[in-house]
Design a protein around this motif. Structure first.
Motif, PDB file in Angstrom:
ATOM      1  N   THR A  99     -42.635  12.797  24.355  1.00 51.88           N
ATOM      2  CA  THR A  99     -42.522  11.810  23.285  1.00 51.88           C
ATOM      3  C   THR A  99     -43.085  12.477  22.038  1.00 51.88           C
ATOM      4  O   THR A  99     -44.279  12.755  21.961  1.00 51.88           O
ATOM      5  CB  THR A  99     -43.308  10.529  23.611  1.00 51.88           C
ATOM      6  OG1 THR A  99     -42.829   9.994  24.842  1.00 51.88           O
ATOM      7  CG2 THR A  99     -43.146   9.493  22.502  1.00 51.88           C
ATOM      8  N   ILE A 100     -42.247  12.770  21.078  1.00 47.99           N
ATOM      9  CA  ILE A 100     -42.628  13.639  19.964  1.00 47.99           C
ATOM     10  C   ILE A 100     -43.855  13.134  19.225  1.00 47.99           C
ATOM     11  O   ILE A 100     -44.794  13.884  18.972  1.00 47.99           O
ATOM     12  CB  ILE A 100     -41.447  13.827  18.986  1.00 47.99           C
ATOM     13  CG1 ILE A 100     -40.312  14.601  19.675  1.00 47.99           C
ATOM     14  CG2 ILE A 100     -41.901  14.562  17.731  1.00 47.99           C
ATOM     15  CD1 ILE A 100     -39.071  14.797  18.814  1.00 47.99           C
ATOM     16  N   ASN A 101     -43.880  11.837  18.894  1.00 51.82           N
ATOM     17  CA  ASN A 101     -44.990  11.353  18.068  1.00 51.82           C
ATOM     18  C   ASN A 101     -46.297  11.195  18.827  1.00 51.82           C
ATOM     19  O   ASN A 101     -47.324  10.849  18.248  1.00 51.82           O
ATOM     20  CB  ASN A 101     -44.621  10.042  17.349  1.00 51.82           C
ATOM     21  CG  ASN A 101     -44.249   8.933  18.312  1.00 51.82           C
ATOM     22  OD1 ASN A 101     -44.615   8.946  19.485  1.00 51.82           O
ATOM     23  ND2 ASN A 101     -43.501   7.957  17.823  1.00 51.82           N
ATOM     24  N   VAL A 153     -32.690  20.882  26.419  1.00 50.65           N
ATOM     25  CA  VAL A 153     -33.262  19.618  25.959  1.00 50.65           C
ATOM     26  C   VAL A 153     -32.219  18.517  26.114  1.00 50.65           C
ATOM     27  O   VAL A 153     -31.042  18.728  25.823  1.00 50.65           O
ATOM     28  CB  VAL A 153     -33.689  19.740  24.470  1.00 50.65           C
ATOM     29  CG1 VAL A 153     -33.985  18.368  23.878  1.00 50.65           C
ATOM     30  CG2 VAL A 153     -34.890  20.662  24.332  1.00 50.65           C
ATOM     31  N   LEU A 154     -32.656  17.364  26.582  1.00 48.71           N
ATOM     32  CA  LEU A 154     -31.808  16.165  26.645  1.00 48.71           C
ATOM     33  C   LEU A 154     -32.571  15.022  25.973  1.00 48.71           C
ATOM     34  O   LEU A 154     -33.639  14.621  26.448  1.00 48.71           O
ATOM     35  CB  LEU A 154     -31.486  15.802  28.100  1.00 48.71           C
ATOM     36  CG  LEU A 154     -30.918  14.395  28.355  1.00 48.71           C
ATOM     37  CD1 LEU A 154     -29.651  14.141  27.552  1.00 48.71           C
ATOM     38  CD2 LEU A 154     -30.666  14.180  29.838  1.00 48.71           C
ATOM     39  N   VAL A 155     -32.048  14.512  24.862  1.00 44.38           N
ATOM     40  CA  VAL A 155     -32.693  13.413  24.148  1.00 44.38           C
ATOM     41  C   VAL A 155     -32.353  12.098  24.851  1.00 44.38           C
ATOM     42  O   VAL A 155     -31.199  11.698  24.925  1.00 44.38           O
ATOM     43  CB  VAL A 155     -32.262  13.373  22.672  1.00 44.38           C
ATOM     44  CG1 VAL A 155     -32.837  12.127  21.988  1.00 44.38           C
ATOM     45  CG2 VAL A 155     -32.729  14.627  21.944  1.00 44.38           C
ATOM     46  N   GLN A 207     -29.451  10.597  20.504  1.00 46.69           N
ATOM     47  CA  GLN A 207     -29.662  10.107  21.864  1.00 46.69           C
ATOM     48  C   GLN A 207     -28.446  10.407  22.741  1.00 46.69           C
ATOM     49  O   GLN A 207     -27.307  10.177  22.356  1.00 46.69           O
ATOM     50  CB  GLN A 207     -29.923   8.604  21.838  1.00 46.69           C
ATOM     51  CG  GLN A 207     -30.234   7.986  23.190  1.00 46.69           C
ATOM     52  CD  GLN A 207     -30.648   6.534  23.057  1.00 46.69           C
ATOM     53  OE1 GLN A 207     -31.356   6.177  22.129  1.00 46.69           O
ATOM     54  NE2 GLN A 207     -30.195   5.685  23.965  1.00 46.69           N
ATOM     55  N   GLY A 208     -28.712  10.958  23.915  1.00 45.91           N
ATOM     56  CA  GLY A 208     -27.638  11.283  24.854  1.00 45.91           C
ATOM     57  C   GLY A 208     -27.142  12.696  24.754  1.00 45.91           C
ATOM     58  O   GLY A 208     -26.438  13.175  25.661  1.00 45.91           O
ATOM     59  N   ASP A 209     -27.470  13.404  23.678  1.00 48.26           N
ATOM     60  CA  ASP A 209     -27.058  14.797  23.505  1.00 48.26           C
ATOM     61  C   ASP A 209     -28.238  15.736  23.764  1.00 48.26           C
ATOM     62  O   ASP A 209     -29.352  15.297  24.053  1.00 48.26           O
ATOM     63  CB  ASP A 209     -26.507  15.032  22.100  1.00 48.26           C
ATOM     64  CG  ASP A 209     -25.154  14.376  21.889  1.00 48.26           C
ATOM     65  OD1 ASP A 209     -24.584  13.864  22.873  1.00 48.26           O
ATOM     66  OD2 ASP A 209     -24.678  14.350  20.741  1.00 48.26           O
ATOM     67  N   TYR A 217     -37.581  13.103  24.798  1.00 54.79           N
ATOM     68  CA  TYR A 217     -36.587  14.008  25.370  1.00 54.79           C
ATOM     69  C   TYR A 217     -37.110  14.687  26.629  1.00 54.79           C
ATOM     70  O   TYR A 217     -38.318  14.850  26.821  1.00 54.79           O
ATOM     71  CB  TYR A 217     -36.101  15.037  24.358  1.00 54.79           C
ATOM     72  CG  TYR A 217     -37.130  16.022  23.830  1.00 54.79           C
ATOM     73  CD1 TYR A 217     -37.436  17.184  24.544  1.00 54.79           C
ATOM     74  CD2 TYR A 217     -37.753  15.830  22.605  1.00 54.79           C
ATOM     75  CE1 TYR A 217     -38.341  18.109  24.058  1.00 54.79           C
ATOM     76  CE2 TYR A 217     -38.662  16.738  22.103  1.00 54.79           C
ATOM     77  CZ  TYR A 217     -38.953  17.877  22.832  1.00 54.79           C
ATOM     78  OH  TYR A 217     -39.864  18.788  22.348  1.00 54.79           O
ATOM     79  N   ILE A 218     -36.174  15.039  27.496  1.00 56.16           N
ATOM     80  CA  ILE A 218     -36.490  15.840  28.680  1.00 56.16           C
ATOM     81  C   ILE A 218     -36.370  17.300  28.284  1.00 56.16           C
ATOM     82  O   ILE A 218     -35.405  17.704  27.631  1.00 56.16           O
ATOM     83  CB  ILE A 218     -35.528  15.522  29.843  1.00 56.16           C
ATOM     84  CG1 ILE A 218     -35.724  14.093  30.331  1.00 56.16           C
ATOM     85  CG2 ILE A 218     -35.744  16.500  30.996  1.00 56.16           C
ATOM     86  CD1 ILE A 218     -34.732  13.667  31.398  1.00 56.16           C
ATOM     87  N   CYS A 219     -37.350  18.072  28.666  1.00 57.97           N
ATOM     88  CA  CYS A 219     -37.378  19.497  28.349  1.00 57.97           C
ATOM     89  C   CYS A 219     -37.352  20.291  29.653  1.00 57.97           C
ATOM     90  O   CYS A 219     -38.207  20.098  30.515  1.00 57.97           O
ATOM     91  CB  CYS A 219     -38.659  19.792  27.561  1.00 57.97           C
ATOM     92  SG  CYS A 219     -38.767  21.471  26.960  1.00 57.97           S
TER      93      CYS A 219
END
Length: 295
Positions: free
Chosen positions: A31-33, A51-53, A71-73, A95-97
């Protein structure tokens, strides 16, 4: 697993260990923030990254380029490429990393013809993975499955991971990329890392443009061009931004005070530190410290 504070060495190389107990593979949600900086700071690693957002939108900067990932890309980020990520419009991006050692992608016999040319290509720092494309959807679905396998650790999950990793790589390379190997691009990449390396070692000292340029074996003007082109900021402003980043960690220590932190990160004036901090964070260092103590 959320990595909130990226550990990087003086060369901006990430020190996070990207592996499960058995495999040189790591898959985690970010979670970026929630990162200590509020964004994922500039770094690089030897592993390739997919990466998958899952939620929101992210702005990724990879070497000299900037891409918005919806989202989704997703993205493929190549080995050794400088990259960072920011939340777009406070979307709460998650995102999944998936990080993988290049040597684990395929067997040793297949590594030379099918992996090495891609991670060595200078025209392939990243690939946008658009879910509207069949090959891309195959990659994104496989990332989700690999994440599930790693979290659940069901019987023989390691073999499931290797099969899906092969599927991911095949879908990436079937796009028929025209690979290029530009020696000058390799030199540029090495020089920017050398200059960043010098900053990370000496940020707490007096830093001049001449010092940074010398570290990259460049003239002052060329040094400025490198930073503006790749990092979109002047060298000395980058130093200031990095000092603020370092101060965030120190301010969260209960025993720290603003004046001590200012001098520890290279400011020779508390008032100037407060001014720069407020400009960067929209609050004073003391307000930031109190907010973190209340968390």
């Amino acid at each position: 697993m959320q990595i909130k504070n990226f550990m990087i060495d003086q060369n901006l190389k990430e020190l996070t260990e990207h592996r499960t107990v058995v495999l040189p593979v790591a898959c985690y949600e970010t979670t970026i923030n929630q990162n200590i900086h509020g964004y994922v700071p500039l770094h690089w690693h030897d592993e390739i990254q997919f990466v998958l957002v899952e939620k929101g939108e992210a702005i990724f900067r990879i070497n000299e380029d900037k891409r918005i990932v919806r989202q989704g890309d997703g993205l493929f980020i190549n080995s050794g490429c400088l990259h960072m990520a920011e939340d777009k419009n406070e979307s709460g991006c998650v995102y999944i990393c998936l990080n993988v050692s290049p040597h684990f992608v395929l067997s040793q016999e297949l590594y030379t013809p099918y992996v090495a040319p891609y991670i060595q290509a200078t025209n392939l720092p990243y690939v946008y993975i658009d879910s509207d494309e069949l090959w891309a959807k195959n990659i994104l679905d496989a990332i989700l499955k690999m994440n599930q396998y790693i979290q659940q650790k069901s019987p023989y999950f390691e073999m499931d991971i290797t099969m899906h990793l092969t599927l991911i790589w095949k879908n990436l390379v079937i796009n028929g990329f025209q690979l290029e190997y530009d020696q000058m691009e390799m030199v540029k990449s090495q020089r920017i890392k050398q200059m960043l390396n010098w900053i990370y070692l000496h940020y707490a000292e007096k830093v001049t443009l001449d010092d940074i340029a010398k570290a990259g074996q460049l003239s002052r003007s060329e040094c400025c061009r490198y930073f503006k082109r790749i990092l979109k900021v002047t060298p000395l402003n980058y130093v200031m931004d990095y000092r603020i980043q370092k101060s965030l960690v120190l301010l969260q220590q209960a025993e720290s005070n603003v004046t001590e932190v200012a001098y520890k990160v290279g400011f020779n004036s508390t008032s100037y530190f407060i001014e720069r901090f407020r400009k960067a964070m929209n609050m004073t260092p003391l307000a930031y410290k109190r907010s973190k103590m209340d968390d």
